[in-house]
Every structure is written in structure tokens, then in C-alpha cells.
Design a protein around this motif. Sequence first.
Motif, PDB file in Angstrom:
ATOM      1  N   PHE A   1      72.480  96.514 -25.911  1.00 32.35           N
ATOM      2  CA  PHE A   1      72.822  95.413 -26.813  1.00 32.35           C
ATOM      3  C   PHE A   1      72.573  95.695 -27.985  1.00 32.35           C
ATOM      4  O   PHE A   1      73.022  95.533 -29.224  1.00 32.35           O
ATOM      5  CB  PHE A   1      72.476  93.971 -26.388  1.00 32.35           C
ATOM      6  CG  PHE A   1      73.293  93.494 -25.433  1.00 32.35           C
ATOM      7  CD1 PHE A   1      74.716  93.044 -25.556  1.00 32.35           C
ATOM      8  CD2 PHE A   1      72.710  93.552 -24.051  1.00 32.35           C
ATOM      9  CE1 PHE A   1      75.449  92.436 -24.388  1.00 32.35           C
ATOM     10  CE2 PHE A   1      73.709  92.776 -22.851  1.00 32.35           C
ATOM     11  CZ  PHE A   1      74.898  92.481 -23.317  1.00 32.35           C
ATOM     12  N   GLY A   2      71.286  96.267 -28.388  1.00 31.89           N
ATOM     13  CA  GLY A   2      70.763  96.435 -29.807  1.00 31.89           C
ATOM     14  C   GLY A   2      71.521  97.637 -30.413  1.00 31.89           C
ATOM     15  O   GLY A   2      71.754  97.444 -31.606  1.00 31.89           O
ATOM     16  N   PHE A   3      71.883  98.513 -29.664  1.00 35.68           N
ATOM     17  CA  PHE A   3      72.675  99.779 -30.200  1.00 35.68           C
ATOM     18  C   PHE A   3      74.094  99.624 -30.041  1.00 35.68           C
ATOM     19  O   PHE A   3      74.831 100.506 -30.340  1.00 35.68           O
ATOM     20  CB  PHE A   3      72.063 100.916 -29.519  1.00 35.68           C
ATOM     21  CG  PHE A   3      70.540 101.329 -29.986  1.00 35.68           C
ATOM     22  CD1 PHE A   3      70.487 102.252 -31.426  1.00 35.68           C
ATOM     23  CD2 PHE A   3      69.654 101.217 -29.227  1.00 35.68           C
ATOM     24  CE1 PHE A   3      69.324 102.631 -31.695  1.00 35.68           C
ATOM     25  CE2 PHE A   3      68.124 101.632 -29.853  1.00 35.68           C
ATOM     26  CZ  PHE A   3      68.147 102.260 -30.942  1.00 35.68           C
TER      27      PHE A   3
ATOM     28  N   VAL B   1      59.908 104.496 -17.830  1.00 41.15           N
ATOM     29  CA  VAL B   1      58.691 104.623 -18.785  1.00 41.15           C
ATOM     30  C   VAL B   1      58.245 103.141 -18.403  1.00 41.15           C
ATOM     31  O   VAL B   1      56.975 102.755 -18.296  1.00 41.15           O
ATOM     32  CB  VAL B   1      58.983 104.819 -20.052  1.00 41.15           C
ATOM     33  CG1 VAL B   1      57.725 104.496 -20.912  1.00 41.15           C
ATOM     34  CG2 VAL B   1      59.226 106.360 -20.070  1.00 41.15           C
ATOM     35  N   SER B   2      59.182 102.020 -18.533  1.00 40.93           N
ATOM     36  CA  SER B   2      58.664 100.723 -18.937  1.00 40.93           C
ATOM     37  C   SER B   2      58.311 100.473 -17.299  1.00 40.93           C
ATOM     38  O   SER B   2      57.252  99.411 -17.130  1.00 40.93           O
ATOM     39  CB  SER B   2      59.876  99.763 -19.160  1.00 40.93           C
ATOM     40  OG  SER B   2      61.167 100.071 -18.190  1.00 40.93           O
ATOM     41  N   PHE B   3      58.932 100.835 -16.373  1.00 44.54           N
ATOM     42  CA  PHE B   3      58.716 100.542 -14.957  1.00 44.54           C
ATOM     43  C   PHE B   3      57.226 100.873 -14.477  1.00 44.54           C
ATOM     44  O   PHE B   3      56.426 100.297 -14.062  1.00 44.54           O
ATOM     45  CB  PHE B   3      59.496 100.931 -13.908  1.00 44.54           C
ATOM     46  CG  PHE B   3      59.137 100.509 -12.422  1.00 44.54           C
ATOM     47  CD1 PHE B   3      59.506  99.510 -11.990  1.00 44.54           C
ATOM     48  CD2 PHE B   3      58.486 101.645 -11.831  1.00 44.54           C
ATOM     49  CE1 PHE B   3      59.281  99.045 -10.491  1.00 44.54           C
ATOM     50  CE2 PHE B   3      58.107 101.209 -10.401  1.00 44.54           C
ATOM     51  CZ  PHE B   3      58.458 100.106  -9.688  1.00 44.54           C
TER      52      PHE B   3
ATOM     53  N   PHE C   1      64.685  95.586 -20.575  1.00 39.63           N
ATOM     54  CA  PHE C   1      64.260  96.446 -21.656  1.00 39.63           C
ATOM     55  C   PHE C   1      65.755  97.436 -21.877  1.00 39.63           C
ATOM     56  O   PHE C   1      66.278  97.831 -22.844  1.00 39.63           O
ATOM     57  CB  PHE C   1      63.247  97.407 -21.379  1.00 39.63           C
ATOM     58  CG  PHE C   1      61.877  96.656 -21.618  1.00 39.63           C
ATOM     59  CD1 PHE C   1      61.652  96.172 -22.663  1.00 39.63           C
ATOM     60  CD2 PHE C   1      60.943  96.857 -20.715  1.00 39.63           C
ATOM     61  CE1 PHE C   1      60.519  95.487 -22.730  1.00 39.63           C
ATOM     62  CE2 PHE C   1      59.897  96.144 -20.843  1.00 39.63           C
ATOM     63  CZ  PHE C   1      59.317  95.529 -22.057  1.00 39.63           C
ATOM     64  N   VAL C   2      66.522  97.892 -20.815  1.00 36.54           N
ATOM     65  CA  VAL C   2      67.445  98.414 -20.664  1.00 36.54           C
ATOM     66  C   VAL C   2      68.750  97.675 -21.544  1.00 36.54           C
ATOM     67  O   VAL C   2      69.251  98.289 -22.173  1.00 36.54           O
ATOM     68  CB  VAL C   2      67.879  99.125 -19.515  1.00 36.54           C
ATOM     69  CG1 VAL C   2      69.396  99.746 -19.171  1.00 36.54           C
ATOM     70  CG2 VAL C   2      67.052  99.914 -18.915  1.00 36.54           C
TER      71      VAL C   2
END
Length: 466
Positions: free
Chosen positions: A97-99, A54-56, A91-92
Motif C-alpha cells: 500500500f505504501g508504494f 526477513v520479518s518472519f 509488513f508485506v
Amino acid sequence: MRESGIIKRHGDEHITAYRVMDIAMIIITIVTSSYLYVGSWDIYYVLATSVAVVSFGILAELLGVYNPSFVSSLRQTVAPILLSWLCSIGFVLVLAFGFKITDVFSRIALTVWFVATPITLTLYRLITTRVRSMTKADSYTQKTIIIGATPAGIALAKEIEMKREHGLRLVGIYDDRSEERLSHEMSAIRINGSINDALVMAKERNFRHVYVALPMEASSRIKQVINYFADSTARVYIVPDFFTYDLIQSRWRNVGNIPTLSIHDTPFYGMSTFIKRLEDIVVSTLILLMISPVLMVVSIGVKLSSPGPVIFKQDRYGIDGKKIKVWKFRSMRSMDNGEIVKQATKGDPRVTKFGAFIRRTSLDELPQFINVLQGRMSIVGPRPHAVSHNEEYRQIVDKYMMRHKVKPGITGWAQINGYRGETDTLDKMEKRVEYDLNYIRQWSLWLDLKIIFLTIFKGFISKTAY
């Protein structure tokens, strides 16, 4: 009753194929690496793949990877592909790291995926480009002529000769006028023959593509020429001389089956609007967090320098000419906000000593980052002028109001090119507007990042900011 045909954009099929192939390559590389080093492709890898795809896709679209003008040029797409993929990796990693799920991923598998993906994206483009060039090499399908030694025709000829990726080879330019009858600008152009000569060659299949670049006012002649070439198997194209209108963010739009072309437009539609707003929120939030001590110090300095409010709110024109309130630290003893607003000049008695310092260093403009969060302004865009100045200059500077096709900015293309501060001559304002319109024409996320970076070194302090 004869029905009108539907106009389709050339190359859409190729662009769609590239989008699908890019998604496939991203998935194939992660599946391959995860099975090689982990033995499976579990839900966490599916989640990482989804984020990357999605981000790409969004970033590649914005950075021009799928631009019809660039899609066949490997040289022009490598850098945007790499940047889009690097941001996708970011983003990945942020997600992991966020989760707190970094430990579920194989570092080797992710590293292979991160490295292999841009290689495969570039490699298959190189292969398809080479295959297409081999199939078209020295072929009848490449041969092209241009009807009309006009500015549009000459521009097309230069484009064909300079960029082989278009897959065209120019045979010549044909015009019924002799070289002596051409305008001074066109007098150096070599005419290969008359339109009738071109028609004879078309019937003999000496070329495949015919580009009719006659002036738009010669509509009956254009129709006549098109009818001539209907007696051949050549593909005929019209080259509308739209560039005589000084296009600003022009784009095609179909109203039903009727194609229309915007002349003066904004660069912000759909996803580009979202990206621009996201850029503004992220950058302004980070900057406000970093400069909060500076805001406090400057506020105290303004309050102690002279009586009056710390923040001065002045009427300016925002996007589409809508009035907005722009915030600044007060730098003067008086606060002009009426029909007449006099620009600050060198040694202006209205400016306090502390005010002169914060104007020269642009510290007076720091509250505008709050305007950005409010959605009134953007980080990058044309600098907003007082309403009275807008009303004055819109009458004497050509296309002045076109600046308002985008939100006003804290910094801009004009500012980093030296047009900041007092505009005491008409020439200075005209140059500022010229840079502002060039920014609107050429807007991209990459250009915004470039302006923000250059502002750090050359956009804050100015000798002309009084």
C-alpha cells in the motif's frame, strides 16, 4: 600439555535446520502460488518474499520459535509461528500500500500464500516430531538416570517426566545417601540405588544418559563419579546448580574457548535491543499524537491551579543506574528533588486539588512519553523512583538495584498487579521489586504487549496514587 575442549550448545544443528526449512517453506509456497495463478514469479513477488522472510525470521527469533527449549515442542511453537507470520503479512501489506503496488499482485496468489505458509510450517514440524519420536520410541537412547537427590536433580527429573519432547525416559535417581539422610525437602524422593549400582547398570548398557546433579561444592566427588562412568559407554552430563544464585537474565558467553555464565544480566542484546527501541518509538509516537489535546488541557489546568512551571523534572535512576531527568506534570506546590524526597500521602497538603486528580488518574505521567522518545525511558519497565528513595531502599531491599538492568518504564508488571502509587511499607516495596525482577527475567515482546493491553484496563487509575 593437554588442550581444553570446546563446549558447543546441544541442539544448534536442529535449530539451524528449522531456520533454513522455514525460509524454504515461505519461498516454496509463494513461488508455487504465483506460478499457479499468475504464471511467473516477478520482481514484485521477490520483494514481497524478501520482506516476509526477513520479518518472519526476526519475529520468530524474538518470540521463541527457535528457543532450544521449545524447538522440539509443536504445542509451544504454534502460537509464536502464527503471530510471527501475521505480523509478516502486515509488513508485506504495508509495503504494497505504501508504494501503491497492490494492483501488481494477484489477490488469490497472496491469499493462498498467506494461508498455506503457516500450515506448511506447522505440518513439517508435526511430521519431523513424529518421525523423531518413532525412531526413539522404546529405545536404549532414551533411558536416563540422575546421580544426586539434590534440588537441581529433582528439578531435572520433573522436567524429564513432564515433557516427552525432550526424548528422555527417566530410569531412576541414584545417591549414596539413604532416604533417612536426605534433607526434609528431599525426604519424599525415592532413591533407586547407590552410585555403584548405577555404574554396574551403565556397564551393562541399561541406560544411555547419566546426569550428575551433585552439589557444586562437592567438586572432587563430581570428578570421581565422572571417572567412574568413563568405564562405560554412557553419555555423562553435569547439572550445575546455578539456580542457587537466583539468576536474572542469565546467558552463556564464550570468551575464546572458555564458557562463562552471566548471573545478573539485561535481556536486551542485539536484535532484542532494536525491537524494544522500535516498540518504544512506535507506541509513544502514536500515543502522543492521540493525547495531544489532553496534554494541552492538563497543561492549562496545572498552570491555573497554582504558580510554578507546568512540567516538573525530577532526577531518577535510568538503565545501569545512570541519572536521568523524568518529566511529569507538576501536581504539587513544592518540587522536591534533593537528598530527601517525601512520598505523597493521602491528604498531602503539598498536592493541589487539580494535582490530586491528575495523580489519581495518572495524567501527571503523560509527559514521560516524551522521555520515551528521548530514549531515557521505555513504555514498559520498572517504574523509576526518586534518587533518594533508591539510595534508601537499595540498603534494605534485596537485589533492589537489579531493577536498573533495563530502562525505567511508564507502566510495568508491578503496576498492573496492583503495586502502584505510595509504598508506605517495606513489604509493598519488596513486592514491587519482586514483580520488577520477574519482568526482567521473563521479558519478551509478547509480555510487553500484554502489559500495555492490561494497563488500558487496570493500570491508570489507582486508589493508592496520592
